[in-house]
Design a protein around this motif. Structure first.
Motif, mmCIF file in Angstrom:
data_model
loop_
_atom_site.group_PDB
_atom_site.id
_atom_site.type_symbol
_atom_site.label_atom_id
_atom_site.label_comp_id
_atom_site.label_asym_id
_atom_site.label_seq_id
_atom_site.Cartn_x
_atom_site.Cartn_y
_atom_site.Cartn_z
ATOM 1 N N UNK A 313 0.857 -1.179 0.000
ATOM 2 C CA UNK A 313 0.000 0.000 0.000
ATOM 3 C C UNK A 313 0.898 1.235 0.000
ATOM 4 N N UNK A 314 0.326 2.377 -0.421
ATOM 5 C CA UNK A 314 1.130 3.606 -0.465
ATOM 6 C C UNK A 314 1.235 4.205 0.929
ATOM 7 N N UNK A 315 1.907 5.325 1.000
ATOM 8 C CA UNK A 315 2.210 5.912 2.299
ATOM 9 C C UNK A 315 0.982 6.149 3.151
ATOM 10 N N UNK A 317 -1.722 4.761 3.054
ATOM 11 C CA UNK A 317 -2.531 3.548 2.965
ATOM 12 C C UNK A 317 -3.417 3.508 1.725
ATOM 13 N N UNK A 318 -3.189 4.404 0.837
ATOM 14 C CA UNK A 318 -4.034 4.495 -0.335
ATOM 15 C C UNK A 318 -3.200 5.066 -1.460
ATOM 16 N N UNK A 319 -3.127 4.584 -2.651
ATOM 17 C CA UNK A 319 -3.779 3.366 -3.158
ATOM 18 C C UNK A 319 -3.028 2.085 -2.768
ATOM 19 N N UNK A 320 -3.570 0.951 -3.230
ATOM 20 C CA UNK A 320 -2.912 -0.320 -2.938
ATOM 21 C C UNK A 320 -2.482 -0.980 -4.246
ATOM 22 N N UNK A 321 -1.483 -1.836 -4.153
ATOM 23 C CA UNK A 321 -1.032 -2.559 -5.333
ATOM 24 C C UNK A 321 -1.374 -4.026 -5.158
ATOM 25 N N UNK A 331 -4.945 0.300 -7.327
ATOM 26 C CA UNK A 331 -6.280 0.867 -7.249
ATOM 27 C C UNK A 331 -6.493 1.543 -5.915
ATOM 28 N N UNK A 332 -7.417 2.491 -5.893
ATOM 29 C CA UNK A 332 -7.717 3.191 -4.654
ATOM 30 C C UNK A 332 -8.537 2.281 -3.755
#
Lengths: 345, 729
Positions: A313-315, A317-321, A331-332
């Motif tokens: 997940x990004x910093x 927590x959004x988006x995720x891979x 995606x978000x």
């Protein structure tokens, strides 16, 4: 209290103790004297004399000359048995359950007296299983020990998975049972308590209030704001605070799952992709939504029964891979929420 | 410019207009984004490609004409799509092209390492019933990963010819073209079978086809087999086509609804999902039969290893900022000196003309109008080219989507897509390439908003203006003020974006979901072609109009000339002046010109913001390019100007010094001016680029209008507010 004693002779716990002591003394001092027995057992010498007389009657010792005591062959055998079992139980308590020595000693004594032969054998088998079973690569005892020491730090790295599993609902491999937090149990739903969280202090409180694994619990009223949950435990109504309710994991039959959850957490319906933790595999049950977003998801491979993996997940927590159909897709979380999933192990 | 490399040369050379009676074979290239389609296109067509637009839309059309062996080929590079739905312009353009233009053959480029997904598009082309060839691209990567594709078996199952290719090395392309040509000539048996998606779907499908058959003219135009599936999928565009074209439209649509409902009840699922699942099932079946993995793929491949660093929760943003900084540094580090050379070149040219021609209006027109105008356009060129190179690299290697991933949440707060960040970053250098970069936003709404707000940022042209004013009026606080204004640029852009999002451009959030392609080294050839195209496009489109506008502004600044009082006397006395003495100061010239008249005329309004006619003229001139503000101020204060680069500190400080001495101005006014300059009408180059990217003049006009209003309002608020503040305290 005498339940099923280990030996045919139906010895009292005291008598068993005496035999152990006598054996121990003979082993270290070569003889057993009344005085030493009295010291060890912390009783008066006349008491010991009386007990010795009884033991002699049962044919376990030879109590002849003043103060010197010998074990008969039968007595020796019995004493060895008792000692061995005591020793194993003490070892079990100390090594597996990590109980301090003194307590272990005392409790091993009591346990050994009350346990039936069969139960003791099962315990021995359990011990063997934990140390030796070839189906496990790792030393389970070692890992359990880590669990015991880590339990006061719920954010401990090793315990992350366990903690997270309690936080997020997951389905068992039989596909019929789902584990969710008590806090997420819908009103009117019943479940069986499985886990009481991993914080010792809180666990004690829960046990004290009657929440133990194996107990059936039913959600009467969900919490609103700071109000407690109202549950029925074994037919009796009980209150539990939201904080504690979040620590309890409950097993529910999956057919009865309702979707209307009212928790005050960030909205995570029990089974969608937004709730699947990083590193977890999942299977898609259904893709909801409509319009362009839905179409894009399908185009990129999100369809029923497809298995994927949440990579990171990004910093914020959004988006995720996510990996799906051999592709990495990002995606978000709002989009992930449209994908109903079940978590795989 | 020799971009031909070894393999490329084999394939084609430009076809001449007068060809023999061989008709042109039209080949369309299709495929997912990241399938390597573009590399193949570039390899085949080389330099001989053109960029246009599909009629009526702003989707780029790339095509090229080459001669290959005995044939003339026209290759059209269709937009890369994952599917053929009706949700995006690109998809509609692709399918309409196939239906209406009826190309002779379509080559679908597939990433062999990921056929599960890539075959999805192929199936949809098959539904269209067109002659098809599949390119199993990236076959080298496939082998490296131990994936073995039984080409013949797959070809038999799918019913279309397949050719293995390695696009970025140019391998297999000859065979690909040969096969495609053969298919187009009907020499290769192509299985015209129709795909079936299970009995239930098939029944529904046939029912709808039968219904459509009631209008033969319609079915000649739109392949019924495909249209029926689309109707089952509730395809918006298909429904419209039926509504507007079919004689029995109402009946058909009602019946189709009923049929679809029936299907949905049967499967207890949405019809779109049903059909998608059937397609994937078909694909899975095919793959099971034909693809084997020789050894287990390494759990952690190179892409994952790089992503672990680049997409790390904490390193992600710093790394991205670093990458942007490097691109930025490289671009401006290399670009500025080059721009300087070009600028010098034009200055030199200007001097040559001045020396070789008699003074006069025509000479002035040549030097100050034409050459300055052309120079002004070409000066941007190195920057544009380098930035485009940087962007191409980011996109082609696959990093672009990672950056979008990292920045999305932040931008999402302002209603923007993660991909908007690149235009934002670029705009801090120059708005022109920033607007070109907005093309990477798939959603038109996102693109429009991004394009409308990025010019608010402090670009390379505004920097000297603001720096000069800050230094002149704020002395030791200059740095702070400068930074504040720079930051204001970001705030203005993001806030306006949010505002637009919530008002004029409301609507569903566009999907963020996107593929993160594996990292790949792009072929140098491809990258250079990419760069070359953009350069040509910039020069051609932007150059003509900017030039025209620059001339107009030059005219407005210099005409009408003020009446000169000396000449009549000289004529009387019979002395011939060999050179018209500059008896009128540049300031006077300016004042009497159109621009000056506008400035003077607007003065009453400008006074509200504390500006006078001089600033009015300056700001009008600044519409051409923001640097011109400094040179115009220079003229007004009688400082010799000669197209010097605004970074020339001596001149800057001279102008600054003079302005700060003018009692008409104060730090408050200077601040209002700085904000005004940041916000108001973007420079000509930008406006033209906006038109080009969005397709109509209404956008730059709207942009000019709203930015002017906003800038003025802000300036007035600052000025009046400041006065109020001062009078109260």
């Amino acid at each position: 209290m005498k339940n099923e004693a280990l030996n045919e002779q139906n010895l009292s716990q005291a008598q068993e103790d005496y035999l152990k002591i006598i054996l121990d003394l003979i082993g270290s001092h070569r003889v057993a004297r009344i005085k030493e027995i009295a010291q060890r057992k912390n009783v008066s010498m006349p008491t010991v004399s009386e007990a010795m007389r009884k033991l002699a009657q049962d044919g376990l010792i030879n109590y002849s000359a003043h103060e010197l005591i010998e074990l008969t062959p039968q007595g020796e055998q019995t004493a060895h048995q008792i000692t061995a079992r005591h020793q194993f139980l003490r070892y079990f308590l100390q090594e597996i359950l990590n109980i301090p020595t003194d307590t272990a000693n005392a409790e091993a004594c009591a346990l050994e007296h009350h346990l039936s032969a069969e139960t003791l054998e099962r315990l021995i088998l359990l011990y063997q299983f934990l140390t030796n079973c070839p189906r496990f690569d790792e030393n389970l005892i070692e890992i359990f020990r880590q669990c015991l020491t880590a339990e006061n730090q719920p954010d401990h790295a090793e315990c992350h998975d366990c903690f997270v599993k309690i936080a997020f609902p997951h389905t068992l491999p039989d596909h019929h049972t789902i584990h969710i937090r008590l806090a997420d149990l819908p009103e009117g739903q019943e479940g069986v308590i499985v886990i009481l969280g991993i914080e010792a202090e809180k666990r004690r409180i829960l046990i004290g209030q009657g929440f133990v694994p194996g107990a059936t619990i039913k959600m009467e009223r969900s919490a609103v704001g700071d109000q407690p949950f109202i549950v029925k435990l074994k037919g009796l109504q009980s209150k539990i605070s939201p904080e504690l309710a979040r620590l309890i994991e409950v097993a529910v039959q999956s057919e009865n799952q309702q979707t209307n959850m009212n928790t005050n957490e960030t909205v995570v319906t029990p089974s969608n992709l937004a709730g699947v933790p990083t590193g977890q595999r999942f299977r898609i049950k259904k893709v909801c939504g409509e319009g362009e977003i839905w179409q894009r998801l399908i185009d990129l491979g999100f369809i029923k029964n497809e298995v994927g993996l949440v990579i990171r997940e990004a910093l914020l927590k959004d988006p995720i891979e996510v990996e799906i159909k051999g592709t990495r897709v990002s995606l978000r979380r709002s989009e992930a929420r449209l994908i109903e999933t079940e978590v795989l192990n | 410019m020799n971009f031909h490399r070894r393999a490329r040369l084999r394939y084609g050379h430009a076809s001449t207009a007068s060809s023999d009676n061989a008709t042109t074979i039209r080949i369309a290239l299709a495929g997912n984004p990241n399938s390597g389609k573009t590399s193949i296109f570039n390899a085949i067509t080389g330099q001989h490609q053109h960029i246009g637009n599909y009629p009526g839309v702003t989707v780029e059309k790339k095509f090229g004409r080459i001669r290959y062996k005995n044939d003339l080929l026209e290759i059209i590079d269709l937009p890369g799509t994952y599917s053929l739905t009706a949700y995006s312009m690109e998809e509609i353009v692709a399918r309409d092209f196939v239906i209406q233009e009826k190309p002779d053959v379509i080559i679908d480029v597939l990433d062999s390492t990921n056929l599960e997904r890539h075959l999805y598009l192929l199936l949809q082309f098959q539904e269209l019933g067109v002659p098809l060839v599949g390119a199993l691209n990236m076959s080298d990567e496939c082998e490296a990963k131990g994936i073995h594709v039984d080409q013949n078996q797959m070809s038999a199952i799918l019913g279309i010819p397949l050719v293995k290719t390695i696009g970025n090395k140019g391998s297999g392309l000859g065979k690909l073209l040969d096969t495609a040509i053969q298919v187009s000539k009907g020499k290769l048996p192509v299985d015209q079978r129709h795909l079936t998606y299970g009995d239930d779907v098939e029944t529904a499908h046939n029912q709808i086809i039968a219904l459509l058959g009631s209008d033969p003219a319609f079915t000649r135009k739109y392949p019924p087999h495909w249209l029926a599936i689309k109707l089952l999928e509730k395809d918006r565009d298909a429904i419209q086509k039926v509504q507007h074209g079919h004689t029995q439209a109402t009946t058909i649509l009602a019946e189709t609804d009923r049929i679809r409902q029936h299907l949905e009840n049967h499967f207890k699922d949405d019809s779109v999902a049903i059909i998608a699942e059937q397609r994937y099932a078909y694909i899975n079946g095919t793959i099971r039969e034909t693809v084997t993995v020789a050894r287990t793929r390494p759990a952690v491949d190179l892409t994952e290893r790089i992503d672990r660093i680049v997409l790390n929760r904490f390193l992600g943003i710093p790394i991205f900022l670093l990458v942007m900084f490097l691109i930025y540094q490289a671009t401006f580090g290399l670009g500025n000196p080059l721009a300087g050379y070009i600028s010098d070149l034009f200055t030199r040219l200007s001097e040559i003309i001045k020396d070789s021609m008699p003074p006069g209006q025509f000479r002035d027109f040549l030097t100050d109008g034409l050459i300055a105008g052309v120079g002004g356009v070409l000066v941007f060129l190195p920057l544009v080219v380098l930035l485009m190179l940087g962007l191409s690299l980011l996109e082609d290697t696959g990093y672009m989507s990672r950056a979008a991933f990292v920045m999305d949440k932040l931008f999402h707060i302002f209603g923007l897509h993660g991909r908007s960040f690149i235009p934002f970053m670029l705009a801090t250098g120059c708005a022109v390439p920033a607007i070109m970069a907005a093309r990477s936003l798939a959603n038109r709404r996102d693109r429009i908003i991004t394009i409308l707000v990025t010019p608010f940022m402090m670009c390379g042209a505004k920097t000297p203006v603001v720096a000069m004013l800050a230094a002149a009026f704020f002395h030791e606080k200059a740095g702070l003020v400068f930074w504040g204004v720079w930051f204001f640029g970001w705030v203005a852009a993001l806030t306006t974006a949010l505002f637009f999002r919530k008002t004029f451009f409301r609507g569903d959030q566009s999907p963020f979901v996107m593929e993160l392609p594996p990292y790949r080294l792009p072929s140098p050839h491809s990258v250079l072609i990419h760069m070359w195209q953009r350069t040509l496009s910039y020069i051609h489109k932007a150059g003509t109009i900017i030039l025209a506008a620059a001339i107009i502004i030059w005219f407005a600044l210099n005409y009408p000339k003020p009446a000169s009082t000396i000449q009549p006397v000289a004529a009387h006395s019979g002395i011939e002046l060999s050179q018209s003495a500059p008896l009128t100061t540049p300031e006077q010239t300016l004042r009497s010109s159109f621009a000056g008249k506008i400035g003077v005329g607007l003065e009453p309004v400008l006074k509200l913001a504390g500006f006078d006619w001089k600033l009015g003229v300056t700001l009008v001139a600044g519409i051409a390019a923001k640097e011109v503000i400094i040179s115009t101020l220079g003229i007004l204060y009688g400082i010799e100007e000669e197209n010097q680069a605004p970074e020339d500190h001596a001149k800057m400080t001279a102008v600054g010094w003079r302005i700060s001495r003018d009692p008409a101005y104060s730090p408050l006014i200077a601040f209002a001016l700085m904000i005004f300059v940041m916000l108001y009408i973007p420079c000509l180059a930008t406006l033209v680029m906006v038109k080009k990217e969005l397709g109509s003049w209404k956008w730059p006009l709207f942009q000019a209008g709203y930015t002017l209003v906003l800038a003025f309002l802000m300036a007035v608020i600052i000025f009046q507010g400041g006065l109020l503040f001062r009078s109260v305290f």
